[in-house]
Design a protein around this motif. Sequence first.
Motif, PDB file in Angstrom:
ATOM      1  N   LYS A  47      55.570  32.374  92.796  1.00  0.00           N
ATOM      2  CA  LYS A  47      54.402  33.227  92.996  1.00  0.00           C
ATOM      3  C   LYS A  47      53.931  33.229  94.453  1.00  0.00           C
ATOM      4  CE  LYS A  47      49.901  34.181  90.867  1.00  0.00           C
ATOM      5  NZ  LYS A  47      48.909  33.739  89.862  1.00  0.00           N
ATOM      6  N   LYS A  48      54.246  32.129  95.183  1.00  0.00           N
ATOM      7  CA  LYS A  48      53.833  32.041  96.586  1.00  0.00           C
ATOM      8  C   LYS A  48      54.423  33.155  97.435  1.00  0.00           C
ATOM      9  CE  LYS A  48      55.403  27.905  97.195  1.00  0.00           C
ATOM     10  NZ  LYS A  48      55.758  26.592  97.813  1.00  0.00           N
TER      11      LYS A  48
ATOM     12  N   ALA B  59      59.230  38.257  84.949  1.00  0.00           N
ATOM     13  CA  ALA B  59      59.312  37.542  86.222  1.00  0.00           C
ATOM     14  C   ALA B  59      58.896  38.407  87.406  1.00  0.00           C
ATOM     15  CB  ALA B  59      60.740  37.025  86.441  1.00  0.00           C
ATOM     16  N   SER B  60      58.667  39.694  87.181  1.00  0.00           N
ATOM     17  CA  SER B  60      58.264  40.589  88.260  1.00  0.00           C
ATOM     18  C   SER B  60      56.868  40.254  88.755  1.00  0.00           C
ATOM     19  CB  SER B  60      58.309  42.042  87.774  1.00  0.00           C
ATOM     20  OG  SER B  60      57.691  42.907  88.705  1.00  0.00           O
ATOM     21  N   CYS B  61      56.569  40.677  89.967  1.00  0.00           N
ATOM     22  CA  CYS B  61      55.211  40.469  90.484  1.00  0.00           C
ATOM     23  C   CYS B  61      54.191  41.303  89.709  1.00  0.00           C
ATOM     24  CB  CYS B  61      55.144  40.795  91.973  1.00  0.00           C
ATOM     25  SG  CYS B  61      55.437  42.514  92.387  1.00  0.00           S
ATOM     26  N   TYR B  62      54.669  42.267  88.902  1.00  0.00           N
ATOM     27  CA  TYR B  62      53.775  43.048  88.043  1.00  0.00           C
ATOM     28  C   TYR B  62      53.824  42.563  86.599  1.00  0.00           C
ATOM     29  CZ  TYR B  62      54.142  46.211  92.021  1.00  0.00           C
ATOM     30  OH  TYR B  62      54.129  46.747  93.282  1.00  0.00           O
ATOM     31  N   GLY B  63      54.518  41.454  86.361  1.00  0.00           N
ATOM     32  CA  GLY B  63      54.647  40.929  85.009  1.00  0.00           C
ATOM     33  C   GLY B  63      53.349  40.335  84.498  1.00  0.00           C
ATOM     34  N   PRO B  64      53.314  39.910  83.244  1.00  0.00           N
ATOM     35  CA  PRO B  64      52.085  39.385  82.632  1.00  0.00           C
ATOM     36  C   PRO B  64      51.589  38.099  83.289  1.00  0.00           C
ATOM     37  CG  PRO B  64      53.991  39.023  81.200  1.00  0.00           C
ATOM     38  CD  PRO B  64      54.433  39.941  82.297  1.00  0.00           C
ATOM     39  N   LYS B  65      52.503  37.371  83.994  1.00  0.00           N
ATOM     40  CA  LYS B  65      52.086  36.131  84.640  1.00  0.00           C
ATOM     41  C   LYS B  65      51.446  36.384  85.996  1.00  0.00           C
ATOM     42  CE  LYS B  65      55.622  33.435  82.267  1.00  0.00           C
ATOM     43  NZ  LYS B  65      56.828  32.588  82.396  1.00  0.00           N
ATOM     44  N   SER B  66      51.380  37.653  86.396  1.00  0.00           N
ATOM     45  CA  SER B  66      50.735  38.006  87.664  1.00  0.00           C
ATOM     46  C   SER B  66      49.700  39.101  87.414  1.00  0.00           C
ATOM     47  CB  SER B  66      51.785  38.479  88.672  1.00  0.00           C
ATOM     48  OG  SER B  66      52.790  37.517  88.843  1.00  0.00           O
ATOM     49  N   PRO B  67      48.664  38.792  86.630  1.00  0.00           N
ATOM     50  CA  PRO B  67      47.703  39.835  86.225  1.00  0.00           C
ATOM     51  C   PRO B  67      46.859  40.371  87.360  1.00  0.00           C
ATOM     52  CG  PRO B  67      46.927  37.651  85.580  1.00  0.00           C
ATOM     53  CD  PRO B  67      48.302  37.457  86.130  1.00  0.00           C
TER      54      PRO B  67
END
Length: 727
Positions: free
Chosen positions: A518-519, A633-641
């Motif tokens: 994420k960094k 895993a994308s920067c638009y995925g659910p882990k990057s709200p």
Amino acid sequence: MDQETEEECYLDSESLGEVDKECDDILELNQFDGLPYSSRFYKLLEERKVLPVWKVKNEFMDVLAKEQFVWLSGCARTGRSSQIPQWCAEFCLSEQYINGMVVCTQIHTQQAVDLALRVADEMDVNIGHEVGYSIPMETCYANDTLLRFCTDDVLLREMMSDPLLEHYAVVIVDQAHQRTVSTDVLLGLLKDICLQRPELRVVVLTATDPAPKQLTHFTSPAVTHIRLQNQEVGELVHSSTQEGYFCSALRLVLEIHRSEEEGDVLLFLVTTQEINLAHEILRHEADSLPSGLGELLPVSVHPGAPGSLQDCTERQGPRRRRVFLTSSSNEDFFWAVHSIRFVIDTGLERRYVYNPRIRTNSILIQPISTGQATSRQQLAGPTGKCFCLYPEERQLPAETRPLIVEANITSTVLFLKRMEIAGLGHCDFIDRPDPSSLMQALEELDYLAALDNHGNLSEVGIIMSELPLEPQLAKTLLASCEFDCVSEVVIIAAMVTAPSCFIVPTKDLKPEAAQCHKKYQHPEGDHFTLINIYKAFTQTQQDPYCNAEKWCQENYLDHSALLIAEALCSELIDTLKRIELPVSLPAFGSRNNTVNIKKALLAGFFMQVARDVDGCGNYLILTHKHVAQIHPASCYGPKSPGLGLPEWVLFHEHSFSEDNCLRTVTQIKAHEFIEMAPQYFFYNLPQSESKDILQQILDRDMCPEEKAAITQSNHQEEHTHDRCVIQ
């Protein structure tokens, strides 16, 4: 001098003559470099003489001297891949290299390197001199190298500058039974080349007997088939269970370790995910086994991934049983791993079948061929055991299905169009490509402006064929020259072409890995994230106080993949300079640079654009109206709200059969797509709400004169739909 003295002198001189003769025998000179053979040469020679292929050496040399085409078949461990190239080198030496040198193709890069090292050792010469290799982004040979190993795609690229392969007297095509696209294209072109070069010799090596249509394909010139006698197969055990092959295979591994004698295990699974899961399970189970059984060590061997044969051949101590976990089409990798005593064959393989209608691959799990099954059984050796996890009465396919009828052949069509310019206008395929795939490839090249109105390569197409990239990426890189963002697009092209740089660890460490990744996430999209990662990697390499490999481990990044990307960056920059295209200075981070990168990406990937149709992440792909989601895993995925979901995206890949996800995604704007997509592509899109939105923007921003010009252009397009033709 008295008679006795004369006799003594005569005896002494006779004795000295015998000593000199013995010295000449001891100091026998290597015919390839003129130096005395080492003791290792004679040791390896004894090992070579017991190989099954050695029995046909005289027959092979006689046929090679008389015939143009020689087909030799024999399973792994018969010595075909290591001995035949040496004998071809001897043939060229006997002719004093008047017609050229020897080149031998392989499918996987690592096998080309491993074989070059092994053959150089057996010939007692230096690697990089008499024997060398060339693989993508790495070469190790000299101008006077007499035997070179390379991948089949490398030799095809070489043909763009040497279409008749005039540098070579013998071309060896190894692993032809795998029926890769590059191998089939190479064989199709070699048939035509042989008619123009009667002195050229072509040797085809396969693990299985060729199909009748393969032999009859080469009627002029005719082909002579030599069949090697394979070694006896050890014990065969067929079984079939209800719990599934994966669990059965792992239980069998543990049972072998508990009850069988020493020897490594080779387990053929189907998918990469299965290999990784099996590795994790076996490593966990190994910790709970009694110490008296010895160590159980799982080793993952992914097809085409970096990893030396040396890692497999060197045993690291007694009381250690290795379990090699691999998948299909990789039998030949283990030709020198003689410690294998047990083979577990699931009898299945995974194949990617390209669907031209939706422009993506489908995954099929299907039985392996009888030839593959035999090759796997041979790896257990005459004293080992092969466990076949399928019933003995199961009918396996007779031969491997050629990839040319299943794959995306856009790159192949671009190459063949380039060969037409070079004078090779006809590729006589053993199996012709699927007509719908062929038409889709021509349509895509037309959209990319790689073809002119007569279906020949345009100037853009010629330059695209010079770049070692897929056509869409090649067009993107060319567009970056116009938009002054070459440095950044080169990085993107290298990162998406190289293996994935992201390491996905075990379940316990996944949150930590996601936090590390994420960094480097960039708000504009995944393509920009790849630039961030690459720049951070190169900065770490330049820092004398940092260890790049350790940095990669700490950040859950693949060091070898980043090194491949770095090498590809250098190759792309060198190619651009060679063909005299401008290379702009880095400007990453500025607003103009961000816009220009997106324009360059759209120039190549306008066919891979999707729109969020409901605001919930369901993206409709414009070209075929299929709905998919962005990969987690994308920067638009659910882990990057924090970034939110963009309405319009450009994507690099659609993994349709695996998870129906869009991978490597970057947000774009509708007007950017309209600006960069060819007008006739836009009007050929199927009707949808997304197209209506684009049409409204187009109508609003376009003046009447532009509308009239487009209408006339569309009318002309209707009468030139048949302009794309391939021989």
